[in-house]
Every structure is written in C-alpha cells, then in structure tokens.
Enzyme design. Structure first.
Site, short mmCIF file in Angstrom:
data_model
loop_
_atom_site.label_atom_id
_atom_site.label_comp_id
_atom_site.label_asym_id
_atom_site.label_seq_id
_atom_site.Cartn_x
_atom_site.Cartn_y
_atom_site.Cartn_z
N HIS A 358 0.68 -1.32 0.08
CA HIS A 358 -0.01 -0.15 0.15
C HIS A 358 0.75 1.37 0.01
CE1 HIS A 358 -4.07 -1.89 0.69
NE2 HIS A 358 -3.33 -2.88 1.35
N LYS A 547 -7.51 14.09 4.36
CA LYS A 547 -6.99 12.94 4.19
C LYS A 547 -5.87 13.22 5.45
CE LYS A 547 -5.68 14.11 -0.07
NZ LYS A 547 -6.06 12.91 -0.79
N ARG A 548 -5.26 12.31 5.66
CA ARG A 548 -4.24 12.06 6.62
C ARG A 548 -3.16 13.30 6.47
NH1 ARG A 548 -3.75 8.62 10.95
NH2 ARG A 548 -2.05 9.60 11.67
N LYS A 553 1.54 14.40 0.74
CA LYS A 553 0.01 14.73 0.50
C LYS A 553 -0.02 16.13 0.16
CE LYS A 553 -1.83 10.71 3.15
NZ LYS A 553 -2.62 10.12 1.89
N THR A 655 -8.05 6.74 -2.26
CA THR A 655 -9.59 6.36 -2.21
C THR A 655 -10.57 7.34 -2.09
OG1 THR A 655 -9.37 5.51 -0.08
CG2 THR A 655 -9.26 3.90 -1.88
N LYS A 659 -14.22 8.76 -3.68
CA LYS A 659 -15.68 9.15 -2.98
C LYS A 659 -16.00 10.42 -3.21
CE LYS A 659 -13.45 6.46 0.66
NZ LYS A 659 -12.69 6.21 1.65
C1 26W Z 1 4.31 0.74 9.82
C2 26W Z 1 3.41 2.03 10.01
C3 26W Z 1 2.64 2.13 8.68
C4 26W Z 1 1.11 2.25 9.02
C5 26W Z 1 0.19 2.31 7.79
C6 26W Z 1 3.05 2.12 7.40
C7 26W Z 1 2.02 2.09 6.40
C8 26W Z 1 0.86 2.19 6.81
C9 26W Z 1 -0.18 2.27 5.47
C10 26W Z 1 0.40 1.48 4.22
C11 26W Z 1 -0.57 3.67 5.06
C12 26W Z 1 -1.86 3.88 4.09
O1 26W Z 1 -2.87 3.90 4.62
N1 26W Z 1 -1.51 3.77 2.88
C13 26W Z 1 -2.57 3.86 2.05
O2 26W Z 1 -3.44 2.78 1.54
C14 26W Z 1 -4.40 3.26 0.59
C15 26W Z 1 -5.22 2.14 0.17
O3 26W Z 1 -4.53 1.46 -0.67
C16 26W Z 1 -4.09 3.99 -0.61
O4 26W Z 1 -5.24 4.37 -1.09
C17 26W Z 1 -3.16 5.25 -0.26
O5 26W Z 1 -2.96 5.86 -1.25
C18 26W Z 1 -2.08 4.72 0.67
O6 26W Z 1 -1.46 5.91 1.35
#
Ligand code: 26W
Length: 820
Positions: A358, A547-548, A553, A655, A659
C-alpha cells in the site's frame, strides 16, 4: 423492505422494550444515547437471524474462505450502514419518527469504530462490505483496540490528541465469543527434543502467554441476507488474577500476565506511513495473527482431514506487511503441530498467503531489529532464518556471483528482518493498489523481485463502497440517480452510473444535480457552523482536502496557495474574485512535528483571513476538527472540488479521490495513484490536472533533487508567500513559529533535500490549475456538466469491481447463497 421479519409495529415494540429492559425507562425518558442503544439492539435482533443463516450456508456449501488480515479496520458507524444494507433505512426512519425519534439524531450518538488510520484501514472496511454484498465467504481478522484512532481537538490552532474511548457505552453490535479463545505465546526459549523415532520437536519454554478472545461484528451484505463476520481479538490474562496466586508467591507473574494482556490491545498505533519499530506493535501483530491462523485452521479441520488441501479452502490476504508474520506462524503450526516436513509446509504456505503493498514511502517499510524479533518470537524467528537461508541459496543459484542481489533481496540483512521481502517470497500474489503504483513497484521499488518472480505481480486498483458513500452519505443524490437511471441496481452495479451521461446536456437535469449539491453544501455549512463556529457561504466554491496529514500529500502546497490568493485579493481589490471556501480535515500522527506545524499554519491562516473584513468574505478557510468516517460522508457530499495534490509517485492510490468523484466533485490533482485512472474514465477535460509527472519526480530524485532557491529567487509572488512564513504575518508577530516549514522548503540542512516534495516546483502549475477551476465554476452550465460527468464516470471505482478482480485473479472464491 426485503426482510419479512422486519415489521414496523414489531420493531417499534422492540425498541420500547429495549429501552425498558436496558434502562428501566420509557422512550420519552430515554437519553439520545440510550435510544441509540435500544434501536441498535432492535436492529441486531433482525441481523442475527441472517447471521445464523449465513453460518449455516458456510457449513452446507463449504466455500473457500478469504481471511482478510489487517491491523486496521476503519469501519465508521454501523447503525446507519446496517440499515442501508438491510434496505430498511427509510422504513426504520419512518417507524422511529412515529415514536417521536429522529433517526439522524440517533445515528449521531454512535461513536465511529475508528480502528484504523486512513486509506488502508478504510479500504479494509469497504472490502468487507463488498465481500458480503457479492456473496463471498470472508472473515476480517483484526484487533479490538480499547482505544481507536485518537480524537483530535484544535486548541489555539494546535492539534491536541485525546483518547478515543469508543467502547465506553458498550458496543451493541458486537458478540463476545469466549468459546473460541486461543492461547498466544511470547518469548522464552526453544528446547529441541528428539522422540523415539529420532524426530525433532521444538518446545517453547519459559514463555509468557495471553488468551485471545474474539469479538464478532456483523458485516451485512446489501439486500442478500448475507452477514459475514469481522472478528477482532481482545487479550485477557491466561491465569485469572486470583488471591491464591498471591499465596503461592506467583503474585508477580499474575500481574505480569494481566499487564501483558492489557497492553497488547490497548491502543491503535496512530502512525500512517511511518514505521517506528516498537516492540508492542510486533506483539500486536503476532497476537492477532496467531489467534486468527489457529482459528482458521481449526475451522478447516472441523470438516476437512487433508491439511495439504488447505489452499483449496483458505486464503490469507495480508493487508500490507503488518500481518506478514502470518507466513511464519502458518509454517510453525504446520511443522510443529501438524508434523509436516518443510517442503510440504512450504508448499501449503506459499499457496495460501498473498500480499498487498500500500505504499512506496521508504519510511513505512517494516524492518524489525533481529534481536528484538528473535527474543519475542524465538520459534517464528528460527523459521524465518530457514526461509531466508533457502531463499538466499536460490538467489545465488539464479544469479551466480551477484552478491548485490543477495544484499538487496535477503529477508535477514544488516541485523533486520525485512517484512516486505518475507511477504513477497512466501506470498503467491503481490499486488499494488493502482495501475501506476504497481508499475512503480515493478520498475523501481521491487524491481529485483519482479525480475525473479514476475508472475506473482499484479495490480488491483482500489475501490470504495457506494452503499456508504452515496446511498447513506448522500441520500438526495442517491434518489436522483435512481430516478434518472430508472433503477436502484447501481447500488450493486456501479457501472450503471454511465447511464447518467445522457443527462449531461439536459438543462433541467443539470439544474437538479446542482441544486442537490447546493443542499449538501448547506448541510455541510450547518455542520461547520455547529462545530467550528465559522459561517461559510454555500454559494462559494467548496474546495476540500481531507486525508491524513503528510508532507507528501502536500497540504502545505494548498495553504501556501491560499496565502497567495489572499495576497492577490488584498493587492487587487478591484479584480473580480469568485468567493472560495477552502476546507481542510486531517489528523497528524502525534509525533510528526512538521505535520502538526502545518495544521497550526492552516489555522493561523484561517484566523487571519476569516477575520479580515476588508476582503468581504471572498476567502474563507476552515479546518474541520476530528476528521473521521462519519463527517467524511458529509464532506464528500458537499464538496465542489476534490484536492488530490500529492507529489506524483507518492500516493499509492488514494480512495478519497473516488468518494469525491462519486459525489460529483471534479478532481484537482496530480497524475498520481488512482487519479490517473480517474482521468482516464472521466476525460482530462473534466478534471484539473497539473504538475510534475511521476517519471519527472523519480528522475529528479535520482539526480539528488532540484534547487528550489532558483524558483524562490525568480518568482517574486512565490518568494513573498514563502517569506510570509517567517515575517510574522501568520505567526501573530512571532517570526520563528513557521521557521521549520520555511527551512523545509529552502534549506538543505533541514532535511536531506530542500523541498523534498516539490512544492515550489509545482506551485505555479497548481495556481494556474486553480485559476482554471475558478473560470470553469463561473460558467455554471459547464461546471454542472463536469460535476455530473464525474458521478457518471465513477463506475470503475466501486470496491465491488475490485473484489471481483481479487476473486478472479487471486482468491478464487465460490459464491454463496443464503436462504432464509
Ligand atoms: C508501519 C506504519 C504504517 C502504517 C500504515 C505504514 C504504512 C501504513 C499504510 C500502508 C498507509 C496507508 O494507509 N496507505 C494507503 O493505502 C491506501 C489503500 O490502498 C491507498 O489508497 C493510499 O494511497 C495509501 O497511502
């Protein structure tokens, strides 16, 4: 209403009775929260029968089951969504209305189940909705965090985090299932034993353990009687904390077990895209994975006796690398408990586990220090060593003499366990989440792996559920779509939305479409007035970025541009300027200082701009406190413009972009993530695209970045805005407040590269794109057509489509039917 047992009068009696038995009150006396509880239990009553029927169907039809393993499920509220999927929303609203109860107010009493950070967690929730709706057997497997995503307060412009005690009033929809509890072991050491036949046994000694107790939440499919399960695990001490323990001198041990259990599930890590290497996080990962795999295997073994055929009935989808310890845990159980040989166990594992990536952000990659990992999971670590040993052997035989490959690809390297490498080596599928993202994985980040095992790699472009984000979140537009298409089937077949295109030149239809948008803007303005105390004009352009908060971003680009517009308005009061409202919503990870400064900056700019009478309300800035799934539904419905302005190549998919599109807001964005595919669907003339391409960004990065100082020196308007970060304009006279942000843009010393995210580089292009937005908006007919065409072109972005692709290419599930 499809459900014959769902009768209005019976339902009303049920609610009244629940208020009585739960709270010893009458409906008139009950508090809103008590009404929420009473209504929810009445709804659960109806769900339960379908839930039982679904379990029966599982038993009788013996379908293959996908276990969606995820540290995060960002579910949001359940009540409204369940009613929508039971196709009973309007009937229940009516029934409650007859009792003098406002369903909307009742819904607002429900805390969001915020067991997730952002995109990855919300995607998991959309996938569960689609799986149930499409009739596939699936479990979501996760953790029942005591505290979810923190609540965000804005105090003096700063983000303040407070705990999210989402369970404080109980959760009416969940079921505790102590009969399915599992033991999970940590630490200790491994003793090797040989039996009479000379067979080796690995015995874990001196370990600590916890009892994993599952709680089940119903996942209601849309209009099909299917109710799947989200199974989230709570931790309890194995030994009850009893006084006789104290007498036996085991007081300490009892306390320790109690603490271990309490700590593991205490709180969701609020890091998005940033790996922190915390031991407790690894404990969380192993805790829910071990419990989930044990449960999946015992379920399988109840009705099947050949463990070798596991891959025919079970698949484990790993949501990013967070659940990757699943690979080794499955191996451990197959080897140590099922008594299989390595090759057999490996054969099964590598046909059962699959991995979704992701993010390409390097700082998000999970790499556990070996000493920590092996201390906490000694047996699992041994197994990973053996997986690594065999894999390195394979690299060496395939690429003789190329030790660079070994260094880049090994699972164990430089004292670390690289979870992504483990996931790729053991997974039978590796997928990215948008076409561009998958290409970047193949060509850049995971190139060596792609070269060695190309057939594993595939793309699954993300999607979203139209049930929550249109049917529930935007009922006015939902009804209009149904009327115009002459069917409500779009609720389960979003491709039908293309049928709206024929209304794109119909003046009357466009007027209706825009009047719905206007009403949704009024609803949003009301929310903002109530929650922020800021009055905004629904006739202004609602430009929304939610968004976060992350540098990539580029909320900073957005707010710098607002500062630029403000300068323009002040300097040229005579120029006509279409009124704009810039709306932000974002949580910053608690330790992410720079992200928090950006929030403070947005609020400072809001303060200055919103209180400047001289600009006549032409510009307003709003920061929505505590952005979350429930208020997101209002924001998407009320947005005119969707800000998707990440530095190209950085946003895996996005995503939120989908929306907004669904709700008729054109994208203002870069060619990044799924924006690329959105543009493909809607046509570039119906979006506002600007900025560097991902190839350009990657090429700059490979050459050490670019020099933002040239831009600063040559473009005086940009220079002015950047200087305003440190001249006190927005620091209430304090010139140091935003010094770090200033430095991040210009100064190589503040980070490895100045302006790592190409904000100044893209600034002009962004400002020009914003001018085009304004011009387009002034032309009401043109805008209406663009907006409508966005809604009409969103068909591809349903999570139903995504799930069907996962099923066809990766999971190979069977469809179930549930009879009631
Ligand atoms: C280890 C800490 C950590 C926590 C969460 C690392 C990475 C994450 C996630 C991968 C972050 C995340 O939410 N990624 C998002 O995933 C979405 C669903 O696929 C994508 O639409 C977003 O672009 C992506 O940033």
């Amino acid at each position: 209403m499809y459900n014959p047992i769902f009768e209005k009068e019976k339902f009303k009696r049920e609610v009244t009775n629940n208020v009585k038995t739960l709270f010893r009150k009458t409906v008139d006396e009950a508090t809103p929260q008590q009404l929420f509880q009473a209504v929810s239990y009445a709804v659960k009553e109806v769900i339960i029968d379908d839930w039982i029927a679904t379990q029966k169907a599982y038993k009788e039809q013996d379908p293959k089951i996908v276990y969606y393993m995820s540290m995060e499920f960002l579910m949001g509220r359940a009540l409204g969504n369940n009613l929508i999927n039971m196709t009973a929303y309007k009937e229940v609203a009516e029934a409650l209305d007859e009792m003098g109860i406002d369903l909307n107010a009742v819904e607002n009493e429900e805390p969001d189940a915020a067991l997730g950070n952002g995109g990855l967690g919300r995607l998991a929730a959309c996938f569960l909705d689609s799986l149930a709706t499409l009739g596939y057997a699936a479990y979501g497997c996760g953790i029942r965090y005591r505290y979810g995503m923190f609540k965000q307060k804005i105090e003096d412009g700063y983000q303040v985090e407070t705990p999210d005690n989402w369970l404080k009033n109980g959760n009416p929809f969940e079921l505790r299932r102590p009969e399915y509890a599992k033991e999970v072991r940590f630490g200790g050491n491994i003793r090797v034993e040989y039996d009479e036949e000379g067979k080796t046994h690995f015995v874990q000694e001196h370990y600590e353990s916890v009892r994993a107790v599952p709680y089940d939440m119903p996942i209601v499919g849309y209009n099909n009687h299917m109710v799947n399960t989200l199974r989230i695990w709570d931790a309890e001490p194995i030994v009850d904390f009893q006084l006789d323990e104290f007498d036996r001198g085991d007081y300490h041990k009892a306390v320790e077990q109690e603490n271990l259990a309490k700590n593991i599930v205490e709180v969701l890590y609020p890091n998005d895209n940033h790996y922190a290497g915390k031991e407790l996080r690894l404990k969380q990962q192993y805790f829910f994975i071990s419990a989930s795999i044990q449960q999946a295997l015992s379920k399988y073994k109840m009705t099947h006796d050949d463990i070798h055929k596991l891959p025919e009935k079970v698949t484990f989808q790993m949501n990013d690398t967070h659940p990757t310890v699943a690979v080794a845990e499955l191996m451990r159980i197959l080897l140590d408990e099922e008594g299989l040989g390595w090759n057999e166990a490996w054969e099964i594992t590598t046909h059962t586990c699959a991995y979704t990536n992701h993010t390409i952000m390097a700082e998000a990659l999970e790499k556990w220090p070996i000493d920590l990992f092996s201390r906490l999971l000694p047996r699992v670590y041994q197994i990973i060593q053996e997986i690594d040993r065999r894999f390195v052997e394979q690299i060496r035989s395939q690429y003789p003499g190329d030790e660079g490959k070994v260094k880049r690809m090994a699972i164990l390297m430089d004292g670390q366990v690289k979870m992504a490498h483990l996931a790729i080596v053991a997974g039978y599928s590796v997928n990215g989440v948008a076409a561009l993202h998958t290409e970047i994985l193949k060509k850049q980040e995971l190139r060596d792996f792609y070269e060695m095992m190309p057939s594993k790699f595939n793309n699954k472009t993300n999607g979203i559920t139209q049930r929550r984000f249109l049917l529930h979140g935007n009922p006015l537009l939902a009804d209009w779509v149904t009327e115009k298409l002459g069917t409500k089937d779009w609720a389960t077949d979003l491709s039908l939305m293309s049928g709206l295109r024929k209304w794109a030149d119909d003046e009357e239809a466009l007027k209706e479409f825009m009047s719905i948008k206007y009403k949704n803007k009024e609803r949003l303005a009301q929310y903002i007035l109530e929650h922020n105390g800021i009055e905004i004009d629904p006739r202004s352009i609602f430009d929304v970025q939610v968004k976060r908060l992350h540098e990539y971003k580029r909320q900073l680009l957005n707010i710098l541009h607002v500062m630029y517009l403000y300068n323009q308005i002040k300097e040229h009061p005579e120029r006509s300027f279409y009124p704009r409202t810039f709306i932000f919503g974002a949580k910053a990870s608690a330790g992410y200082i720079r992200a928090k400064q950006i929030i403070k900056l947005i609020n400072s700019v809001a303060d200055v701009v919103n209180n400047d009478r001289s600009i006549n309300g032409k510009l307003k800035v709003v920061f929505i406190e505590d952005y979350r799934v429930s208020n997101a539904e209002l924001l998407f419905a009320g947005a005119d413009v969707s800000e998707q302005i990440s530095t190209a190549s950085k946003e895996a998919s996005g995503t939120g972009n989908m929306k907004f599109m669904l709700n008729g807001a054109p994208t203002l964005g870069t060619m990044d993530g799924a924006n690329v595919e959105i543009v493909q669907e809607v046509g570039i003339e119906n979006a506002f695209i600007f900025g560097l391409s991902s190839d350009e960004v990657i090429s700059f990065e490979q050459h050490g970045g670019y020099n933002p100082v040239d831009i600063y020196n040559s473009d005086h308007e940009i220079r002015r805005v950047v200087d305003q970060l440190v001249d006190g304009t927005y620091g209430y006279g304090n010139r140091e407040m935003y010094r770090d942000l200033y430095n991040s843009l210009l100064n190589t010393k503040s980070s490895s590269r100045a302006d790592m995210y190409f904000i100044l580089k893209d600034f002009r292009a962004y400002a020009e794109a914003q001018e085009k937005v304004e011009a387009a908006y002034r032309d009401r007919d043109r805008w209406a057509k663009m907006a409508l065409l966005n809604t009409a072109s969103c068909g591809k972005f349903s999570s139903d489509r995504t799930i069907e692709e996962y099923v066809k290419d990766i999971w190979h599930l069977d469809k179930l039917t549930v009879e009631v």
